[in-house]
Design a protein around this motif. Structure first.
Motif, PDB file in Angstrom:
ATOM      1  N   PRO A 317      43.160  58.210  14.499  1.00 37.62           N
ATOM      2  CA  PRO A 317      43.053  58.209  13.035  1.00 37.62           C
ATOM      3  C   PRO A 317      44.386  58.485  12.337  1.00 37.62           C
ATOM      4  N   SER A 318      45.250  59.305  12.956  1.00 40.75           N
ATOM      5  CA  SER A 318      46.537  59.643  12.330  1.00 40.75           C
ATOM      6  C   SER A 318      47.550  58.511  12.437  1.00 40.75           C
ATOM      7  N   LEU A 319      47.520  57.779  13.557  1.00 38.02           N
ATOM      8  CA  LEU A 319      48.532  56.747  13.819  1.00 38.02           C
ATOM      9  C   LEU A 319      48.022  55.335  13.566  1.00 38.02           C
ATOM     10  N   ASN A 320      46.694  55.233  13.438  1.00 37.82           N
ATOM     11  CA  ASN A 320      46.046  53.938  13.224  1.00 37.82           C
ATOM     12  C   ASN A 320      46.407  52.923  14.321  1.00 37.82           C
ATOM     13  N   LYS A 321      46.401  53.394  15.552  1.00 34.80           N
ATOM     14  CA  LYS A 321      46.593  52.495  16.694  1.00 34.80           C
ATOM     15  C   LYS A 321      45.822  53.043  17.892  1.00 34.80           C
ATOM     16  N   GLY A 322      45.540  52.169  18.844  1.00 35.52           N
ATOM     17  CA  GLY A 322      44.839  52.589  20.053  1.00 35.52           C
ATOM     18  C   GLY A 322      45.751  53.428  20.933  1.00 35.52           C
ATOM     19  N   ILE A 323      45.232  54.568  21.402  1.00 38.51           N
ATOM     20  CA  ILE A 323      45.997  55.446  22.294  1.00 38.51           C
ATOM     21  C   ILE A 323      45.123  55.846  23.470  1.00 38.51           C
ATOM     22  N   GLY A 324      45.759  56.251  24.567  1.00 43.89           N
ATOM     23  CA  GLY A 324      44.965  56.673  25.707  1.00 43.89           C
ATOM     24  C   GLY A 324      45.762  57.432  26.744  1.00 43.89           C
ATOM     25  N   LEU A 325      45.031  57.979  27.706  1.00 39.64           N
ATOM     26  CA  LEU A 325      45.600  58.620  28.884  1.00 39.64           C
ATOM     27  C   LEU A 325      45.023  57.927  30.104  1.00 39.64           C
ATOM     28  N   GLY A 326      45.770  57.894  31.179  1.00 35.64           N
ATOM     29  CA  GLY A 326      45.254  57.306  32.406  1.00 35.64           C
ATOM     30  C   GLY A 326      46.214  57.536  33.556  1.00 35.64           C
ATOM     31  N   TYR A 327      45.701  57.371  34.771  1.00 32.83           N
ATOM     32  CA  TYR A 327      46.534  57.558  35.961  1.00 32.83           C
ATOM     33  C   TYR A 327      47.137  56.234  36.409  1.00 32.83           C
ATOM     34  N   VAL A 328      48.440  56.273  36.702  1.00 35.01           N
ATOM     35  CA  VAL A 328      49.148  55.097  37.215  1.00 35.01           C
ATOM     36  C   VAL A 328      50.040  55.545  38.380  1.00 35.01           C
ATOM     37  N   PRO A 329      50.491  54.615  39.225  1.00 33.37           N
ATOM     38  CA  PRO A 329      51.447  54.988  40.266  1.00 33.37           C
ATOM     39  C   PRO A 329      52.690  55.621  39.635  1.00 33.37           C
ATOM     40  N   THR A 330      53.287  56.571  40.346  1.00 33.01           N
ATOM     41  CA  THR A 330      54.421  57.341  39.816  1.00 33.01           C
ATOM     42  C   THR A 330      55.564  56.451  39.329  1.00 33.01           C
ATOM     43  N   ASN A 331      55.781  55.334  40.009  1.00 33.21           N
ATOM     44  CA  ASN A 331      56.896  54.459  39.605  1.00 33.21           C
ATOM     45  C   ASN A 331      56.636  53.732  38.285  1.00 33.21           C
ATOM     46  N   MET A 332      55.425  53.890  37.744  1.00 36.63           N
ATOM     47  CA  MET A 332      55.100  53.253  36.457  1.00 36.63           C
ATOM     48  C   MET A 332      54.910  54.295  35.347  1.00 36.63           C
ATOM     49  N   ALA A 333      55.285  55.540  35.646  1.00 39.80           N
ATOM     50  CA  ALA A 333      54.982  56.633  34.714  1.00 39.80           C
ATOM     51  C   ALA A 333      56.068  56.878  33.660  1.00 39.80           C
ATOM     52  N   LYS A 334      57.171  56.146  33.754  1.00 41.47           N
ATOM     53  CA  LYS A 334      58.289  56.389  32.835  1.00 41.47           C
ATOM     54  C   LYS A 334      57.984  55.836  31.440  1.00 41.47           C
ATOM     55  N   PRO A 335      58.245  56.629  30.371  1.00 39.51           N
ATOM     56  CA  PRO A 335      58.049  56.103  29.012  1.00 39.51           C
ATOM     57  C   PRO A 335      58.805  54.791  28.815  1.00 39.51           C
ATOM     58  N   GLY A 336      58.152  53.846  28.156  1.00 36.82           N
ATOM     59  CA  GLY A 336      58.743  52.531  27.946  1.00 36.82           C
ATOM     60  C   GLY A 336      58.199  51.482  28.905  1.00 36.82           C
ATOM     61  N   THR A 337      57.550  51.945  29.996  1.00 34.98           N
ATOM     62  CA  THR A 337      56.968  51.012  30.971  1.00 34.98           C
ATOM     63  C   THR A 337      55.844  50.201  30.328  1.00 34.98           C
ATOM     64  N   GLN A 338      55.874  48.906  30.529  1.00 33.46           N
ATOM     65  CA  GLN A 338      54.834  48.023  29.977  1.00 33.46           C
ATOM     66  C   GLN A 338      53.656  47.947  30.954  1.00 33.46           C
ATOM     67  N   ILE A 339      52.458  48.107  30.421  1.00 32.31           N
ATOM     68  CA  ILE A 339      51.235  47.962  31.213  1.00 32.31           C
ATOM     69  C   ILE A 339      50.251  47.127  30.390  1.00 32.31           C
ATOM     70  N   HIS A 340      49.094  46.825  30.960  1.00 37.76           N
ATOM     71  CA  HIS A 340      48.031  46.144  30.223  1.00 37.76           C
ATOM     72  C   HIS A 340      46.717  46.890  30.432  1.00 37.76           C
ATOM     73  N   ILE A 341      45.871  46.849  29.438  1.00 39.54           N
ATOM     74  CA  ILE A 341      44.533  47.439  29.547  1.00 39.54           C
ATOM     75  C   ILE A 341      43.521  46.302  29.550  1.00 39.54           C
ATOM     76  N   GLN A 342      42.631  46.340  30.542  1.00 35.24           N
ATOM     77  CA  GLN A 342      41.588  45.306  30.640  1.00 35.24           C
ATOM     78  C   GLN A 342      40.449  45.676  29.689  1.00 35.24           C
ATOM     79  N   ILE A 343      40.360  44.958  28.571  1.00 40.68           N
ATOM     80  CA  ILE A 343      39.298  45.202  27.593  1.00 40.68           C
ATOM     81  C   ILE A 343      38.376  43.982  27.600  1.00 40.68           C
ATOM     82  N   ARG A 344      37.220  44.168  28.207  1.00 42.88           N
ATOM     83  CA  ARG A 344      36.304  43.054  28.495  1.00 42.88           C
ATOM     84  C   ARG A 344      37.052  41.952  29.256  1.00 42.88           C
ATOM     85  N   LYS A 345      37.119  40.735  28.734  1.00 40.22           N
ATOM     86  CA  LYS A 345      37.757  39.659  29.513  1.00 40.22           C
ATOM     87  C   LYS A 345      39.244  39.485  29.203  1.00 40.22           C
TER      88      LYS A 345
END
Length: 360
Positions: A317-345
């Motif tokens: 509500p404060s930032l008006n964007k989707g945010i989340g937490l989740g576990y990833v391999p350590t080599n992908m944990a650095k801020p700035g790393t691009q990932i994707h979230i599977q939302i339905r299809k």
């Protein structure tokens, strides 16, 4: 379904009631965004009386707490509180909790509602060695979280204590709302300041009524569990059962700061080894790069391969964007790393960011 002492009050306020951790609890009153805004900018009140409270007393109380908790409770002086967790024997977490030192040999442990029985049994098992006095106060006590930047000013008339002098993670036992011997604690899970008030069930209605009377001029409102979740997530605070559980290590969850290896505690040797060797996965924060809401259980994807799972997610509500937490391999944990979230299809782009999401 258990009910808190204020259940009738919530129903009278037309709260939307839902089952939560074995209790009927108010999830919202006027809507999550409005309630979230109230706490970020003003003052709001949560009934979180479903939480568990254990009193640990006696000459061996500290020794028992040191054994079952990851943080160093010997640092606590009377009037101070500490965030900690209870590791299990297999590398995971039994629960996260707050430890209060009430007197020299008296400690209050505040645990999550869904884990009261599990936590009690876990601590009791280790107490066979220490013989501390243990009392479960959960059924007899209520807990109100009065949160927001206006909390101190709005509540000052209710206590003879200078509320502005109670520092973060400190508390006093004193008068509040006409009741003596109330715990007034500068703790909370919103990131917007304020207090948590512990009192007996028989006293909580009077406290609630006087709190709303005193806060009227400050626009005080009741707040439900839905806004509690969006507020804590904007700060990146872990929620037990989502972001930490019996299978997640405190080091994987970013809780190394409450895991102190200057003492022996449950599974400390294995966790020390894990710290030395490094973890294979880490809990990270991410922001959606397109308009989309990540939800618990959604897959985290990289190069068309599932690499992790969303543990908590919402539309901030404060930032008006989707945010989340989740576990990833350590080599992908650095801020700035691009990932994707599977939302339905669809796989929606996101980026790993540094906590907190919401900066005061």
């Amino acid at each position: 379904m258990k009910k808190t002492a204020l259940n009738d009050t919530h129903v009278a306020l037309d709260a939307k009631m839902v089952p939560f951790a074995g209790y009927e609890m108010p999830v919202s009153y006027e809507g999550v965004n409005a309630e979230h805004e109230t706490v970020r900018n003003g003052v709001g009140v949560f009934d979180v009386s479903h939480m568990g409270e254990f009193l640990i007393e006696g000459p061996n109380a500290l020794a028992l707490i040191q054994k079952i908790s990851s943080n160093d409770a010997s640092k606590l002086t009377v009037g101070k509180a500490q965030y900690s967790c209870m590791p299990n024997e297999t590398g995971g977490v039994v629960d996260d909790l707050i430890i209060y030192r009430v007197k020299e040999e008296t400690y209050l442990l505040v645990v999550n509602a869904a884990n009261i029985e599990k936590d009690w049994n876990h601590i009791s098992k280790y107490n066979k060695e220490f013989g501390a006095s243990m009392k479960d106060l959960s059924e007899g006590y209520s807990l109100l979280a009065i949160q927001g930047p206006k909390a101190v000013e709005a509540m000052q008339s209710l206590s003879s204590h200078d509320l502005s002098a109670i520092n973060f993670y400190n508390f006093v036992v004193g008068d509040f709302a006409g009741i003596e011997h109330v715990i007034i604690s500068a703790t909370g899970y919103t990131g917007s300041g304020g207090f948590e008030i512990y009192c007996k069930n028989a006293e909580v209605q009077q406290v609630w009524d006087k709190v709303f009377e005193a806060g009227k001029a400050y626009g005080i409102k009741p707040i439900g569990l839905a806004a509690r979740d969006t507020l804590r997530l904007e700060m990146g605070y872990c929620l037990y059962g989502n972001d930490i559980d019996d299978s997640t290590s405190p080091l994987e969850a970013g809780l190394g700061w409450i895991t102190k290896f200057n003492k022996d505690f449950v599974n400390s040797d294995a966790l020390a080894l894990q710290k030395e060797n490094g973890v294979s996965k880490k809990l990270v924060a991410f922001e959606m790069l397109e308009k989309a809401i990540p939800r618990q259980g959604y897959d985290i994807v990289a190069d068309n391969t599932t690499v992790g799972t969303v543990t908590s997610g919402t539309m901030s509500p404060s930032l008006n964007k989707g945010i989340g937490l989740g576990y990833v391999p350590t080599n992908m944990a650095k801020p700035g790393t691009q990932i994707h979230i599977q939302i339905r299809k669809k796989t929606v782009p996101a980026q790993v960011v540094k906590l907190p999401f919401y900066k005061v």
